[in-house]
Design an enzyme around this catalytic site. Structure first.
Site, PDB file in Angstrom:
ATOM      1  N   THR A 180       0.851  -1.187   0.000  1.00  0.00           N
ATOM      2  CA  THR A 180       0.000   0.000   0.000  1.00  0.00           C
ATOM      3  C   THR A 180       0.889   1.240   0.000  1.00  0.00           C
ATOM      4  O   THR A 180       1.956   1.254   0.616  1.00  0.00           O
ATOM      5  CB  THR A 180      -0.896   0.082   1.251  1.00  0.00           C
ATOM      6  OG1 THR A 180      -0.043   0.132   2.383  1.00  0.00           O
ATOM      7  CG2 THR A 180      -1.827  -1.081   1.351  1.00  0.00           C
ATOM      8  N   LYS A 433     -13.446  16.964  13.965  1.00  0.00           N
ATOM      9  CA  LYS A 433     -14.362  16.927  15.112  1.00  0.00           C
ATOM     10  C   LYS A 433     -14.479  18.336  15.664  1.00  0.00           C
ATOM     11  O   LYS A 433     -13.522  18.882  16.205  1.00  0.00           O
ATOM     12  CB  LYS A 433     -13.788  15.974  16.170  1.00  0.00           C
ATOM     13  CG  LYS A 433     -14.726  15.672  17.302  1.00  0.00           C
ATOM     14  CD  LYS A 433     -15.437  14.341  17.040  1.00  0.00           C
ATOM     15  CE  LYS A 433     -16.530  14.027  18.017  1.00  0.00           C
ATOM     16  NZ  LYS A 433     -16.440  12.696  18.582  1.00  0.00           N
ATOM     17  N   TRP A 438     -19.104  15.673  14.005  1.00  0.00           N
ATOM     18  CA  TRP A 438     -18.194  15.350  12.908  1.00  0.00           C
ATOM     19  C   TRP A 438     -18.457  16.211  11.680  1.00  0.00           C
ATOM     20  O   TRP A 438     -19.599  16.415  11.300  1.00  0.00           O
ATOM     21  CB  TRP A 438     -18.346  13.881  12.506  1.00  0.00           C
ATOM     22  CG  TRP A 438     -17.888  12.912  13.543  1.00  0.00           C
ATOM     23  CD1 TRP A 438     -18.666  12.075  14.274  1.00  0.00           C
ATOM     24  CD2 TRP A 438     -16.536  12.682  13.966  1.00  0.00           C
ATOM     25  NE1 TRP A 438     -17.893  11.331  15.127  1.00  0.00           N
ATOM     26  CE2 TRP A 438     -16.578  11.681  14.961  1.00  0.00           C
ATOM     27  CE3 TRP A 438     -15.296  13.219  13.619  1.00  0.00           C
ATOM     28  CZ2 TRP A 438     -15.446  11.206  15.605  1.00  0.00           C
ATOM     29  CZ3 TRP A 438     -14.162  12.741  14.256  1.00  0.00           C
ATOM     30  CH2 TRP A 438     -14.247  11.752  15.226  1.00  0.00           C
TER      31      TRP A 438
HETATM   32  P1  AMP Z   1      -5.163   2.331  -2.074  1.00  0.00           P
HETATM   33  O1  AMP Z   1      -4.882   1.175  -1.209  1.00  0.00           O
HETATM   34  O2  AMP Z   1      -3.979   3.188  -2.352  1.00  0.00           O
HETATM   35  O3  AMP Z   1      -5.884   1.938  -3.327  1.00  0.00           O
HETATM   36  O4  AMP Z   1      -6.148   3.281  -1.252  1.00  0.00           O
HETATM   37  C1  AMP Z   1      -7.374   2.815  -0.792  1.00  0.00           C
HETATM   38  C2  AMP Z   1      -8.157   3.947  -0.189  1.00  0.00           C
HETATM   39  O5  AMP Z   1      -8.445   4.928  -1.175  1.00  0.00           O
HETATM   40  C3  AMP Z   1      -9.494   3.539   0.346  1.00  0.00           C
HETATM   41  O6  AMP Z   1      -9.409   2.941   1.613  1.00  0.00           O
HETATM   42  C4  AMP Z   1     -10.228   4.872   0.351  1.00  0.00           C
HETATM   43  O7  AMP Z   1      -9.845   5.663   1.464  1.00  0.00           O
HETATM   44  C5  AMP Z   1      -9.688   5.554  -0.881  1.00  0.00           C
HETATM   45  N1  AMP Z   1     -10.602   5.369  -2.016  1.00  0.00           N
HETATM   46  C6  AMP Z   1     -10.543   4.428  -2.973  1.00  0.00           C
HETATM   47  N2  AMP Z   1     -11.515   4.591  -3.877  1.00  0.00           N
HETATM   48  C7  AMP Z   1     -12.226   5.676  -3.486  1.00  0.00           C
HETATM   49  C8  AMP Z   1     -13.375   6.367  -3.999  1.00  0.00           C
HETATM   50  N3  AMP Z   1     -13.985   5.990  -5.109  1.00  0.00           N
HETATM   51  N4  AMP Z   1     -13.800   7.438  -3.316  1.00  0.00           N
HETATM   52  C9  AMP Z   1     -13.201   7.862  -2.181  1.00  0.00           C
HETATM   53  N5  AMP Z   1     -12.122   7.256  -1.661  1.00  0.00           N
HETATM   54  C10 AMP Z   1     -11.636   6.171  -2.298  1.00  0.00           C
END
Ligand code: AMP
Length: 537
Positions: A180, A433, A438
């Site tokens: 990640t 917050k 929130w």
């Molecule tokens: P990654 O592991 O880099 O793909 O990041 C994943 C994170 O990206 C998720 O846990 C969300 O916080 C954010 N994320 C992914 N897709 C979306 C979306 N369509 N809208 C808002 N946040 C998203």
């Protein structure tokens, strides 16, 4: 039958049934057009080369590469011999790249030509790597000091084009791996099994999700090093879609040109990519009529973006949600049959939501009182389970806080409406917050970005004695509006849309919003900059 799902079989299917279909790939030097018959043979040659180099089942095969046909071949060759494709994010810091390669214990690294100078510097810190392969069109390798370095094309020339895909593989063994893009702490590794990748590919082919099929000309703009380009290279190959791969250091111009020239039908990327493309479409004229859908995920797409695609350019826009831990597709925003007569603005609004759960997965949204009601107001953390959701991080203590009682805790705060349509309101750490209530930074950002003068905006919390935290908005204006729009214009625009306590205390005009390696707002850095600016650091 108890029949294993394997990644190699997906390429065999393309070779057999779609031998004439093409992969169009831009590399540093030229444009390549190869058929699946050719890509299949090259993949087999690569498998025999990996075998000769001593790569065994379970070994990690690292890649530091752009979206190209060669990267696609490694996608199938590594799992095709039972080893593990490990895509590495080229935009991470050198420290993180070293950490990732050592943590995964990569045996071999494939590297694109322009990333070679970086790897050249890093290799003394990479004791597990026994060989490097440079992915270049040229006969000669660029200058470097790497030990055991090979040219991709030479390896292929010496390879065996009839080399078989290993079928005798446990479908629950790892085929892929990705870390990640952490915004805090060290990156965390996730393994993808053969079974997970195959089932996730089916999910991408469903009529009510991305509906990827043979008739598509698919262009994954999302990098192959970011959750397997959201699984598109696997699904598109299996289903025989034409693939267009935009290659190294692409520009919005290249994307728009490829869409027009190759009649791209579906494309996928993060909002930053689409902002760039929209700007290009605004400035120059292109025929984008072939597009049946643009898939957007990775962070929230603002309403202004959905509107621009759907209303200005007549391009259907689909919001998808997922994470590295979820392979990634988890939810998809396609309107239901009885929502089709919504007005264009209602449609666009609905499509800013992340959509409903993809069949095959399970979700649960919880707060401190248990499962939240689906009333579109109550916020809770999204939990997921299913056959393509990870159940642990690779050799990482932090698994304990993310994978609990069979559920992956996403860290995403969401609301759900009575249709089951989910809306991300924030990351657990980014909610603001204020006075015990929130405030969703994402909703404020989206509202600010709907203002015509705004290019992008991000909202962060600053400490406040009375209220605990208060929102501050950082706003990047479109060039033509700079010096013409005042803070008060944006403030007035937001006023009717939110409760008073939600409205940002201040608006800072900035030149750009800092971003993570995959183009998401880097809130931690932005907050630091804001605190420094306000002398609160
Ligand atoms: P990654 O592991 O880099 O793909 O990041 C994943 C994170 O990206 C998720 O846990 C969300 O916080 C954010 N994320 C992914 N897709 C979306 C979306 N369509 N809208 C808002 N946040 C998203």
């Amino acid at each position: 039958m108890k029949y294993p799902l394997t990644v190699g079989a997906m390429m065999e299917h393309a070779e057999k049934f779609f031998p004439k279909k093409e992969v169009i790939s831009q590399t540093h030097d030229k444009l390549h057009r190869l058929t699946y018959k050719e890509v299949g043979k090259r993949t087999r040659r690569l498998m025999s080369a990996l075998d000769k180099l001593g790569i065994e089942q379970g070994d990690k095969v690292g890649t530091l590469a752009w979206n190209t046909h060669r990267h696609l071949e490694i996608y199938f060759a590594a799992p095709g011999i039972g080893s593990i494709l490990h895509t590495i994010n080229i935009r991470l810091s050198p420290e993180h790249i070293i950490y990732i390669i050592n943590h995964a214990e990569d045996k071999i690294i494939f590297v694109d030509k322009d990333i070679l100078p970086l790897v050249d510097k890093l290799h003394p810190h990479l004791p597990t790597v026994k060989a490097y392969v440079v992915m270049t069109d040229k006969e000669e390798l660029p200058e470097n000091s790497l030990p055991n370095v090979y040219s991709y094309e030479e390896l292929l020339q010496e390879g065996d084009e009839t080399y078989p895909f290993t079928r005798d593989i446990d479908e629950d063994s790892a085929a892929g791996m990705c870390y990640t893009s952490a915004t805090t702490g060290k990156p965390k590794g996730v393994l993808y099994t053969h079974r997970a990748i195959a089932l996730h590919s089916y999910a991408l082919g469903l009529a009510d999700t991305a509906a990827i099929s043979e008739s598509d000309v698919a262009m994954a703009v999302v990098p192959q090093f970011h959750v397997n380009a959201w699984g598109m290279p696997f699904a598109c190959t299996w289903f025989g879609s034409t693939q267009v791969m935009p290659g190294p250091r692409f520009t919005p111009k290249r994307l728009a040109t490829f869409i027009e020239e190759y009649k791209v039908t579906i494309s996928a990327g993060v909002p930053t990519i689409w902002l760039g493309l929209l700007k290009e479409l605004d400035e120059n004229s292109y025929d984008t009529s072939s597009l049946r859908g643009v898939l957007c995920g990775g962070s929230a797409a603002p309403l202004s973006m959905v509107r621009a695609f759907e209303q200005k350019y007549n391009i259907p826009f689909f919001h998808a949600y997922g994470a590295t831990e979820t392979t990634p597709l988890a939810t998809y925003s396609r309107l239901k049959s009885y929502q089709q007569d919504l007005s264009p603005d209602e449609r666009a609004n609905e499509k800013t939501r992340q959509g409903i759960l993809v069949p095959g997965l399970e979700m649960k949204v919880i707060d401190e009182n248990g499962e939240i009601p689906w009333d579109d107001e109550t916020m809770g953390e999204l939990l997921l389970k299913g056959p393509w959701i990870a159940d642990t991080y690779y050799k990482d203590e932090r698994s304990k806080t993310a994978f609990i009682d069979g559920w992956y805790h996403t860290g995403d705060v969401v609301t759900v409406d009575e249709e089951g349509t989910m809306k991300i309101v924030d990351r657990t750490g980014d909610l603001i917050k204020s006075g015990g209530e929130w405030i969703s930074s994402v909703e404020l950002e989206n509202a600010i970005m709907a203002h015509e003068a705004v290019f992008e905006a991000s909202v962060v919390a600053i400490p406040d004695e009375k209220w605990d935290e208060r929102p501050i908005a950082c706003v990047v204006l479109h060039d033509q509006y700079k010096d013409k729009v005042a803070k008060s214009d944006i403030a007035e625009y937001l006023k009717p849309q939110f409760a008073k306590f939600w409205l940002p205390d201040d608006y800072l005009f900035v030149d750009e919003i800092p971003k993570t390696s995959v183009g998401k707002f880097l809130k931690r850095e932005l907050r630091k900059q804001v605190l420094e600016h306000l002398n609160l650091a």
